[in-house]
Design an enzyme around this catalytic site. Structure first.
Site, mmCIF file in Angstrom:
data_model
loop_
_atom_site.group_PDB
_atom_site.id
_atom_site.type_symbol
_atom_site.label_atom_id
_atom_site.label_comp_id
_atom_site.label_asym_id
_atom_site.label_seq_id
_atom_site.Cartn_x
_atom_site.Cartn_y
_atom_site.Cartn_z
ATOM 1 N N TYR A 1 47.389 77.156 -90.055
ATOM 2 C CA TYR A 1 47.913 75.784 -90.169
ATOM 3 C C TYR A 1 47.682 75.207 -91.567
ATOM 4 C CZ TYR A 1 47.764 75.873 -84.995
ATOM 5 O OH TYR A 1 47.911 76.194 -83.670
ATOM 6 N N HIS B 1 44.802 84.577 -83.174
ATOM 7 C CA HIS B 1 45.938 83.652 -83.111
ATOM 8 C C HIS B 1 47.204 84.302 -82.557
ATOM 9 C CE1 HIS B 1 47.687 79.863 -85.252
ATOM 10 N NE2 HIS B 1 48.246 80.051 -84.083
ATOM 11 N N LEU C 1 54.087 68.828 -74.664
ATOM 12 C CA LEU C 1 55.108 67.806 -74.389
ATOM 13 C C LEU C 1 56.520 68.294 -74.720
ATOM 14 C CD1 LEU C 1 53.140 64.778 -75.888
ATOM 15 C CD2 LEU C 1 53.622 65.179 -73.469
ATOM 16 N N ILE D 1 46.559 70.324 -75.560
ATOM 17 C CA ILE D 1 46.220 69.870 -76.928
ATOM 18 C C ILE D 1 47.458 69.285 -77.619
ATOM 19 C CG2 ILE D 1 44.158 71.287 -77.334
ATOM 20 C CD1 ILE D 1 46.012 73.354 -78.751
ATOM 21 N N ARG E 1 50.030 56.954 -80.799
ATOM 22 C CA ARG E 1 50.194 57.953 -79.736
ATOM 23 C C ARG E 1 48.860 58.581 -79.325
ATOM 24 N NH1 ARG E 1 55.530 59.979 -79.178
ATOM 25 N NH2 ARG E 1 56.564 58.165 -78.301
ATOM 26 N N ASN F 1 48.012 59.356 -75.511
ATOM 27 C CA ASN F 1 47.888 60.729 -75.017
ATOM 28 C C ASN F 1 46.583 60.999 -74.277
ATOM 29 O OD1 ASN F 1 50.380 61.362 -76.015
ATOM 30 N ND2 ASN F 1 49.651 62.487 -77.812
HETATM 31 C C1 1BO Z 1 52.715 80.355 -84.679
HETATM 32 C C2 1BO Z 1 51.755 79.252 -84.347
HETATM 33 C C3 1BO Z 1 51.670 78.999 -82.886
HETATM 34 C C4 1BO Z 1 50.815 77.797 -82.534
HETATM 35 O O1 1BO Z 1 49.462 77.942 -82.864
#
Ligand code: 1BO
Length: 277
Positions: free
Chosen positions: A47, A105, A186, A226, A234, A238
């Site tokens: 990220y 991931h 969502l 999450i 928001r 949430n």
């Molecule tokens: C490719 C990223 C997916 C969400 O973490």
């Protein structure tokens, strides 16, 4: 805050997703979320915002032990040795001594899963994380990972929302005492908010459509959501989903929307064969 207990981890049932958040806006949202009562923050090396998330955590006066922090190692870094170094780099960016949960991931078919799961466990033994888990693992691969892991995996984090059937994976996680953590809970374009089943429940409970959908997630045993938002207003909305409950017919009416079967996320290099189970 409600928690989901999963193989020894107490995971707050509603966390802040940070995918696509960056810079001061990200740091600010993390600090604001903590001030509003969030105790679970999710990030990832991929990220490119771990340093921003770390600044948000540092700006808050909530003690480190009160916050459940998850990060993830990208699939390019999950070979033995490389994974531990990637996790150390994540900790440096976050400004933390350890995370609460470290995830693979995305699966990487070019690296033996045994090697990756071994490296994940080595990171845990080395004190880089309290718990370990995976993300974007379909049921069959999850079963292999569970069997290979010395420390019990505590979650599979996957895309999950009422348009996407993840019933097999929810069942697999429950059977292994794991949590299923929903990202994109969502959906994305707001279309879900106009569904009659969602609108009717929102009207009945005096809640917003978004709150109804988040309630649908956290009301399922073992499910954690999450949601991500770029809007501070928001954040409060949430998290206010623990003061009402959907009836069984309301839950079922929302669950039947999965017939639409719409997936938002995949990856070009290593697409996941979800249909194979
Ligand atoms: C490719 C990223 C997916 C969400 O973490």
């Amino acid at each position: 805050m409600h928690v989901v207990n999963a193989n020894g981890a107490a995971i707050p049932a509603l966390g802040l997703g940070t995918w696509t958040l960056r810079g001061d806006a990200c740091a600010d949202l993390v600090a604001s979320a903590l001030a509003l009562g969030y105790r679970h923050v999710d990030t990832a090396a991929r990220y490119d915002n771990e340093a921003d998330v770390g600044r948000g955590l540092a700006a808050s006066d909530i003690g480190r032990d009160a916050v459940f922090v998850t990060t993830k190692v990208w699939y390019t870094d999950i070979a033995a040795g490389k994974l531990e170094r990637a996790a150390e780099a994540s900790l440096r960016r976050l400004g933390l001594h350890h995370v609460d949960l470290l995830l693979i991931h995305w699966p990487n078919p070019t690296i033996p899963l045994k090697e990756t799961i071994g490296a994940l466990n080595a990171a845990r033994r080395g004190g880089l994380t309290r718990h370990v888990g995976v993300s974007n693992f379909p049921p069959r691969l999850l079963a292999e990972a569970v069997a290979l892991s010395e420390a019990p995996l505590v979650c599979d984090q996957v895309e999950y929302h009422p348009y996407l059937d993840q019933s097999k994976l929810v069942a697999a996680c429950r059977a292994a005492d794991m949590a299923l953590v929903s990202y994109c809970p969502l959906f994305r374009d707001g279309g879900l908010f106009s569904e009659p089943a969602v609108r009717a429940a929102a009207e009945h409970h005096g809640k917003t459509p978004g709150q109804v959908i988040l309630r649908w997630h956290v009301q399922q045993a073992g499910v954690v959501a999450i949601p991500r938002t770029t809007r501070k207003e928001r954040l409060a909305e949430n998290i206010a989903v623990f003061d009402f409950a959907l009836s069984e017919p309301e839950m079922e009416a929302i669950t039947t929307l999965t017939q639409a079967g719409r997936r938002l996320c995949d990856h070009d290099e290593f697409p996941i064969d979800w249909a194979a189970g």
